[in-house]
Design a protein around this motif. Structure first.
Motif, PDB file in Angstrom:
ATOM      1  N   GLN A   1       0.809  -1.220   0.000  1.00 18.94           N
ATOM      2  CA  GLN A   1       0.000   0.000   0.000  1.00 18.94           C
ATOM      3  C   GLN A   1       0.844   1.273   0.000  1.00 18.94           C
TER       4      GLN A   1
ATOM      5  N   VAL B   1       3.365   4.051  -1.703  1.00 15.19           N
ATOM      6  CA  VAL B   1       3.425   4.655  -3.045  1.00 15.19           C
ATOM      7  C   VAL B   1       4.870   5.040  -3.336  1.00 15.19           C
ATOM      8  N   PRO B   2       5.525   4.335  -4.297  1.00 16.58           N
ATOM      9  CA  PRO B   2       5.041   3.140  -5.006  1.00 16.58           C
ATOM     10  C   PRO B   2       5.084   1.915  -4.093  1.00 16.58           C
ATOM     11  N   PRO B   3       4.354   0.845  -4.449  1.00 18.14           N
ATOM     12  CA  PRO B   3       4.382  -0.372  -3.638  1.00 18.14           C
ATOM     13  C   PRO B   3       5.800  -0.951  -3.542  1.00 18.14           C
TER      14      PRO B   3
END
Length: 249
Positions: A38, A40-42
């Motif tokens: 979850q 950002v980015p994963p």
């Protein structure tokens, strides 16, 4: 470089949970893997954390060297954080050493939250309200809302003991009518929650069933807890907040 996290295992999971995850290090690894997705980015777990587990109950002298770690997570436990068993006193002393290090950060979960409180001189006690179990709502302070990126926290619970008063330097992050100290924060030092973000419906339901079977939980506590155990909760969001805390201080 992944952050080096030591999980101090203060208990072993119930049999069905142990068969899936092996240990509480495995349970928290699953939480942080979900939380990493979850970001950002994963990010995958291996790029985020290098996790090592330490059985501090049965192997009294097994603790990491502070130079070898960046953060410590103290798990929940069936034991009582204000008891004076040798392993608990050892854990409190080690926690004090970590808190005094000025570099290694501490995450405390339930019993671990209480151990951090004890290490900082806060009083602990058994709640006059009895057991708080399964998913409950926690009202967040402004700092709690900022840390967890939530307006209100929903979290699995499994405790009767509490931190009675905040330690001197702690910033409160949440409370509810059952427990006034649902979490504590000190920038770059520690972040704790009284609840269990790592618990799934299956994990909490196994504990509820087994504790009811042996008479620890009344029919009323068991029925109420079983009803709320499957409710949506913010465990992964809390895990993400722990990742950010450990990375950023």
């Amino acid at each position: 470089m992944p952050l080096r996290l030591a999980v101090l295992e203060c208990d072993t999971p119930q049999p069905q949970t142990r068969a899936i995850y092996n240990s509480y290090t495995g349970v928290f690894s699953a939480l942080f893997a979900a939380a990493g997705k979850q970001l950002v980015p994963p990010q995958d777990l291996d790029s985020l954390l290098s996790i090592s587990g330490y059985d501090v109950v049965n192997e009294l002298h097994t603790y990491p060297a502070l130079d070898d770690i960046d953060a410590v997570l103290i798990t929940g436990s069936r034991h009582t954080a204000y008891d004076d068993d040798p392993w608990i006193k050892n854990l409190v002393r080690f926690t004090q050493k970590v808190l005094d290090s000025g570099r290694v950060r501490v995450v405390g979960i339930c019993f671990g939250h209480q151990i951090v409180g004890r290490a900082l001189g806060a009083p602990l006690k058994q709640s006059s309200n009895g057991w708080e179990v399964a998913v409950t709502d926690v009202d967040l302070t402004d700092k709690g809302k900022e840390i967890f990126q939530l307006d209100k926290m929903r979290i699995q619970q499994m405790h009767r003991d509490i931190v009675a008063h905040l330690p001197a330097d702690a910033i409160p992050i949440g409370s509810n009518s059952f427990c006034s100290v649902q979490g504590m924060y000190s920038p770059g030092r520690y972040l704790t929650v009284q609840g269990h973000p790592e618990f799934t419906n299956e994990i909490i339901s196994e504990i509820l069933f087994n504790r009811h079977t042996v008479g620890i939980f009344t029919d009323e506590v068991y029925t109420d807890g079983t009803r709320r155990a499957p409710a949506p909760h913010d465990g992964v969001a809390i895990g993400k907040a722990f990742l950010n805390f450990m990375k950023q201080g």
